[in-house]
Scaffold this active site. Structure first.
Site, short mmCIF file in Angstrom:
data_model
loop_
_atom_site.label_atom_id
_atom_site.label_comp_id
_atom_site.label_asym_id
_atom_site.label_seq_id
_atom_site.Cartn_x
_atom_site.Cartn_y
_atom_site.Cartn_z
N ARG A 39 -22.05 48.65 -24.63
CA ARG A 39 -23.38 49.24 -24.85
C ARG A 39 -24.16 48.44 -25.89
O ARG A 39 -25.39 48.33 -25.82
CB ARG A 39 -23.27 50.72 -25.28
CG ARG A 39 -24.61 51.33 -25.67
CD ARG A 39 -24.61 52.86 -25.67
NE ARG A 39 -23.53 53.41 -26.46
CZ ARG A 39 -23.48 53.46 -27.79
NH1 ARG A 39 -24.45 52.95 -28.52
NH2 ARG A 39 -22.45 54.00 -28.40
N ASP A 165 -46.85 44.89 -19.03
CA ASP A 165 -45.92 45.08 -17.91
C ASP A 165 -46.21 43.96 -16.91
O ASP A 165 -47.21 43.98 -16.22
CB ASP A 165 -46.13 46.47 -17.30
CG ASP A 165 -45.15 46.78 -16.17
OD1 ASP A 165 -44.62 45.83 -15.58
OD2 ASP A 165 -44.93 47.98 -15.89
N LYS A 190 -37.62 44.78 -9.35
CA LYS A 190 -38.59 44.21 -8.43
C LYS A 190 -38.37 42.70 -8.27
O LYS A 190 -37.31 42.31 -7.85
CB LYS A 190 -40.00 44.55 -8.92
CG LYS A 190 -40.18 46.03 -9.33
CD LYS A 190 -39.99 47.00 -8.19
CE LYS A 190 -39.94 48.45 -8.67
NZ LYS A 190 -40.98 48.87 -9.57
C1 LIG Z 1 -41.15 49.91 -10.54
C2 LIG Z 1 -42.02 49.69 -11.70
C3 LIG Z 1 -41.68 50.20 -12.96
C4 LIG Z 1 -40.47 51.06 -13.19
O1 LIG Z 1 -39.29 50.34 -12.96
P1 LIG Z 1 -37.89 51.01 -12.49
O2 LIG Z 1 -36.99 49.84 -12.41
O3 LIG Z 1 -38.15 51.70 -11.19
O4 LIG Z 1 -37.51 51.99 -13.54
C5 LIG Z 1 -42.53 49.90 -14.02
N1 LIG Z 1 -43.66 49.18 -13.85
C6 LIG Z 1 -44.01 48.68 -12.65
C7 LIG Z 1 -45.26 47.89 -12.53
C8 LIG Z 1 -43.22 48.92 -11.54
O5 LIG Z 1 -43.58 48.45 -10.34
#
Ligand SMILES: *Cc1c(COP(=O)(O)O)cnc(C)c1O
Length: 379
Positions: A39, A165, A190
């Site tokens: 962890r 992000d 993603k």
């Molecule tokens: C999918 C996504 C998230 C969240 O990610 P997870 O891996 O599903 O927790 C955050 N920001 C964007 C732009 C996303 O497409």
């Protein structure tokens, strides 16, 4: 026997052994020289954190159990109870839900800033305890492109950190630190992992101090990532550059087909000349525009969308994105379901809006499938 694996093996262990108390002292005395407990740190999650740190040009990172955990860790790096954050109105639905439903009750408030005001009128939304601005390089689902340099300048002028992000762009298109971002996070689920088989996240810091904070937050809140998921993500990242080229090429062809099809009302893709931020997107994306394409059917209705979904063979309705295989999502029913009808209309998320995640398949197969599925929407 000397074993020299070319690829880092999966260290599927929750804990590490020590020879004696001397070695325990070395663990604390020489940080990074040994592992104690997964962890806190594991060779596989460290390899992932280092790979993304390198791609983004940051100082250090923490790999997390999901993209949501990454957003949580990023916000907690700068915020405490009583603080306030500014968030772009065009934001991933989960980020808004985290802020509205969970962080708000912990005393971290939020105000949403419309796209047009992010760079020109940020001060109107700031409060005495505003700490940061959270936004996305390329927004979901309308693929609006934020002017990162202007956003960083606007945020820093108010003493705010910029948290980016970068999930939709990936560091192959855009490295937000170059433009002044303070933290960059990804849903590794993603493009970084890229094969729709891993749930993971990462936050990268520009400074070593913030990187150390991130690692502590990851460890103490228990947000860190498992060895197996880390290993899969590292394997995915090795082809990120090639995949992003292929996603971008295919998406451009898809957007061009949609733009001239009579069953389509409007197409949203930064690579099209008519996109409002096309020039900016070209600069920030080094000439590539990514694999996400949204469009509004001429028949702007749920029935038309269902007909499209039933007819398409290559774009299964699967509400995620960025895998090597194409897929389709429906923002009004999934990512933006929690919004009111009025909020959706304000953002332009109508009944006939569909978002494609264009994969790396042979492009003529995708185009043929889209063509016949669009025909099916017209009855
Ligand atoms: C999918 C996504 C998230 C969240 O990610 P997870 O891996 O599903 O927790 C955050 N920001 C964007 C732009 C996303 O497409």
């Amino acid at each position: 026997m000397h074993i020299h694996p070319k690829i880092t093996p999966i260290y599927q262990t929750s804990v590490f052994k020590f020879e004696d108390l001397n070695e325990l002292e070395l663990y604390f005395g020489e940080p990074g020289s040994r592992y104690l407990y997964s962890r806190n740190g594991n060779p596989n999650s460290d390899e992932l954190a280092e790979a993304v740190t390198h791609l983004e040009g940051g100082a250090g990172a923490v790999a997390t159990g999901s993209g949501m955990a990454a957003i949580f860790a990023a916000l907690l790096t700068y915020c405490t109870a009583g603080d306030h954050v500014l968030c772009a109105a065009d934001i991933y639905g989960g980020s808004a839900a985290l802020l509205n439903q969970e962080l708000d009750r912990l005393g971290i408030g939020v105000s949403y800033v419309p796209f047009e005001d992010l760079t020109t009128n940020l001060a109107a939304y700031a409060q005495p305890r505003t700490r940061l601005l959270l936004c996305e390089t390329i927004s979901n689902p309308l693929l609006r492109v934020v002017d990162l340099r202007a956003a960083a300048e606007a945020a820093h002028a108010l003493g705010l950190k910029l948290v980016l992000d970068n999930t939709f762009a990936s560091p192959v298109l855009t490295q937000p630190f170059e433009y002044g971002a303070d933290l960059v996070m990804h849903s590794v689920t993603k493009y970084l992992a890229g094969h729709s088989d891993v749930t993971a996240g990462v936050v990268v810091a520009r400074t070593p101090e913030d990187a150390a904070r991130l690692r502590q937050i990851g460890t103490l809140f228990g947000l860190t990532l498992s060895p197996m998921e880390s290993w899969l993500a590292v394997r995915g990242i090795k082809t990120l550059r090639l995949r992003m080229e292929a996603h971008s090429r295919n998406a451009q062809a898809v957007a061009e087909l949609l733009a001239q099809h009579p069953a389509v009302q409007e197409v949203f893709y930064p690579g099209l000349a008519q996109h409002p931020q096309h020039t900016l997107a070209r600069e920030q994306g080094a000439g590539r525009f990514g694999g996400m394409v949204s469009f509004r059917l001429l028949d702007d209705s749920t029935n038309a969308v269902s007909r499209f979904m039933r007819a398409s063979q290559r774009f299964p309705f699967a509400p995620s994105l960025a895998g090597v295989d194409s897929s389709l999502s429906y923002p009004a029913g999934t990512s933006h379901r929690a919004l009111t009808e009025e909020q959706r209309q304000e953002l332009g998320i109508t009944a006939g809006l569909v978002r494609l995640s264009v994969g790396i398949e042979p492009v003529e197969e995708l185009l043929a499938d889209l063509h016949q599925a669009l025909e099916a929407t017209v009855v």
